[in-house]
Design a protein around this motif. Structure first.
Motif, PDB file in Angstrom:
ATOM      1  N   SER A   1       5.994  21.809  42.288  1.00 27.25           N
ATOM      2  CA  SER A   1       7.100  20.471  41.735  1.00 27.25           C
ATOM      3  C   SER A   1       7.689  21.759  40.577  1.00 27.25           C
ATOM      4  N   GLN A   2       8.873  21.392  40.019  1.00 29.72           N
ATOM      5  CA  GLN A   2      10.133  22.233  39.780  1.00 29.72           C
ATOM      6  C   GLN A   2      10.693  21.158  38.837  1.00 29.72           C
ATOM      7  N   GLU A   3      10.886  21.426  37.410  1.00 26.09           N
ATOM      8  CA  GLU A   3      12.004  19.973  37.275  1.00 26.09           C
ATOM      9  C   GLU A   3      13.188  20.184  37.060  1.00 26.09           C
ATOM     10  N   ALA A   4      14.645  19.617  37.220  1.00 25.37           N
ATOM     11  CA  ALA A   4      15.782  19.072  37.739  1.00 25.37           C
ATOM     12  C   ALA A   4      16.402  20.366  36.513  1.00 25.37           C
ATOM     13  N   THR A   5      15.526  20.298  35.176  1.00 23.51           N
ATOM     14  CA  THR A   5      16.549  21.185  34.326  1.00 23.51           C
ATOM     15  C   THR A   5      16.247  22.858  34.366  1.00 23.51           C
ATOM     16  N   ALA A   6      15.172  22.890  35.658  1.00 20.07           N
ATOM     17  CA  ALA A   6      14.508  24.443  35.275  1.00 20.07           C
ATOM     18  C   ALA A   6      15.592  24.800  37.587  1.00 20.07           C
ATOM     19  N   GLN A   7      15.929  24.210  37.558  1.00 17.47           N
ATOM     20  CA  GLN A   7      17.031  24.705  38.950  1.00 17.47           C
ATOM     21  C   GLN A   7      17.309  25.733  38.444  1.00 17.47           C
ATOM     22  N   PRO A   8      17.204  26.738  39.536  1.00 22.72           N
ATOM     23  CA  PRO A   8      18.350  28.447  38.805  1.00 22.72           C
ATOM     24  C   PRO A   8      19.600  28.124  38.945  1.00 22.72           C
ATOM     25  N   GLY A   9      21.060  28.363  39.133  1.00 23.29           N
ATOM     26  CA  GLY A   9      22.352  28.866  39.219  1.00 23.29           C
ATOM     27  C   GLY A   9      22.756  26.920  38.470  1.00 23.29           C
ATOM     28  N   THR A  10      22.614  26.441  37.147  1.00 20.69           N
ATOM     29  CA  THR A  10      22.794  25.190  37.062  1.00 20.69           C
ATOM     30  C   THR A  10      23.406  26.203  36.073  1.00 20.69           C
ATOM     31  N   LEU A  11      24.486  27.113  36.144  1.00 19.98           N
ATOM     32  CA  LEU A  11      25.989  27.077  34.951  1.00 19.98           C
ATOM     33  C   LEU A  11      27.029  26.407  35.709  1.00 19.98           C
ATOM     34  N   ALA A  12      27.549  25.467  34.780  1.00 15.83           N
ATOM     35  CA  ALA A  12      28.885  25.027  35.720  1.00 15.83           C
ATOM     36  C   ALA A  12      29.767  25.841  35.271  1.00 15.83           C
ATOM     37  N   VAL A  13      30.820  26.853  35.852  1.00 17.01           N
ATOM     38  CA  VAL A  13      32.309  27.982  35.757  1.00 17.01           C
ATOM     39  C   VAL A  13      32.622  27.488  37.282  1.00 17.01           C
ATOM     40  N   GLU A  14      33.976  26.967  37.067  1.00 16.36           N
ATOM     41  CA  GLU A  14      34.898  26.903  37.443  1.00 16.36           C
ATOM     42  C   GLU A  14      35.799  28.575  37.867  1.00 16.36           C
ATOM     43  N   PRO A  15      35.606  28.510  39.223  1.00 12.21           N
ATOM     44  CA  PRO A  15      36.327  28.910  40.793  1.00 12.21           C
ATOM     45  C   PRO A  15      37.637  29.187  40.031  1.00 12.21           C
ATOM     46  N   THR A  16      37.958  30.343  39.896  1.00 11.02           N
ATOM     47  CA  THR A  16      39.229  30.846  39.324  1.00 11.02           C
ATOM     48  C   THR A  16      40.089  31.028  40.797  1.00 11.02           C
ATOM     49  N   ALA A  17      41.185  30.612  41.305  1.00 10.46           N
ATOM     50  CA  ALA A  17      41.980  30.906  41.931  1.00 10.46           C
ATOM     51  C   ALA A  17      42.492  31.958  41.934  1.00 10.46           C
ATOM     52  N   PRO A  18      42.494  33.205  43.814  1.00 12.34           N
ATOM     53  CA  PRO A  18      42.979  34.224  43.701  1.00 12.34           C
ATOM     54  C   PRO A  18      44.874  34.007  43.216  1.00 12.34           C
ATOM     55  N   PHE A  19      44.982  35.765  42.988  1.00  9.19           N
ATOM     56  CA  PHE A  19      46.302  36.005  42.111  1.00  9.19           C
ATOM     57  C   PHE A  19      47.433  35.646  43.468  1.00  9.19           C
ATOM     58  N   TRP A  20      47.241  35.454  44.514  1.00  6.02           N
ATOM     59  CA  TRP A  20      48.278  35.414  45.358  1.00  6.02           C
ATOM     60  C   TRP A  20      48.248  33.906  45.587  1.00  6.02           C
ATOM     61  N   LEU A  21      47.240  33.682  45.731  1.00  6.97           N
ATOM     62  CA  LEU A  21      47.427  31.617  45.472  1.00  6.97           C
ATOM     63  C   LEU A  21      48.401  31.430  44.398  1.00  6.97           C
ATOM     64  N   ARG A  22      48.363  31.603  43.162  1.00  5.28           N
ATOM     65  CA  ARG A  22      48.035  31.523  41.505  1.00  5.28           C
ATOM     66  C   ARG A  22      50.081  31.905  42.275  1.00  5.28           C
ATOM     67  N   LEU A  23      50.485  33.118  42.784  1.00  9.79           N
ATOM     68  CA  LEU A  23      51.945  33.858  42.486  1.00  9.79           C
ATOM     69  C   LEU A  23      52.490  32.281  43.548  1.00  9.79           C
ATOM     70  N   LEU A  24      51.691  32.442  44.260  1.00  9.94           N
ATOM     71  CA  LEU A  24      52.258  31.565  45.597  1.00  9.94           C
ATOM     72  C   LEU A  24      52.838  30.201  45.685  1.00  9.94           C
ATOM     73  N   SER A  25      52.332  29.400  44.289  1.00 11.15           N
ATOM     74  CA  SER A  25      51.884  28.196  43.839  1.00 11.15           C
ATOM     75  C   SER A  25      53.148  28.422  42.928  1.00 11.15           C
ATOM     76  N   GLY A  26      53.576  29.320  42.100  1.00 14.21           N
ATOM     77  CA  GLY A  26      54.228  29.005  40.819  1.00 14.21           C
ATOM     78  C   GLY A  26      56.208  29.835  41.718  1.00 14.21           C
ATOM     79  N   VAL A  27      56.200  30.610  43.108  1.00 11.76           N
ATOM     80  CA  VAL A  27      57.190  30.395  43.460  1.00 11.76           C
ATOM     81  C   VAL A  27      57.347  29.033  44.156  1.00 11.76           C
ATOM     82  N   SER A  28      56.581  29.003  44.867  1.00 18.12           N
ATOM     83  CA  SER A  28      56.657  27.131  45.339  1.00 18.12           C
ATOM     84  C   SER A  28      57.576  26.179  44.466  1.00 18.12           C
TER      85      SER A  28
END
Length: 70
Positions: free
Chosen positions: A18-45
């Motif tokens: 049994s494990q509490e729902a709040t004690a689950q590992p990896g519950t940090l809400a970190v937004e993934p960042t887009a890679p530089f080439w994707l941001r550059l391509l988006s700006g050029v587009s």
């Protein structure tokens, strides 16, 4: 014949710890960042889209101006 109801609480699996729902590992809400080439391509587009739109608007304006001049 009555329909059996679905239980709201899931039964525990045999041998599971049994494990509490709040004690689950990896519950940090970190937004993934887009890679530089994707941001550059988006700006050029974005700039290419703006350039194309401005060229289309200029062509429409030029056509209307010529039509107005007769």
């Amino acid at each position: 014949m009555p329909t059996p109801s679905i239980p709201l609480v899931a039964s525990t699996l045999p041998g599971a710890l049994s494990q509490e729902a709040t004690a689950q590992p990896g519950t940090l809400a970190v937004e993934p960042t887009a890679p530089f080439w994707l941001r550059l391509l988006s700006g050029v587009s974005l700039w290419l889209n703006r350039l194309f739109l401005s060229l289309v608007m200029a062509l429409i304006g030029f056509t209307l101006w010529h039509w107005w001049q007769g």
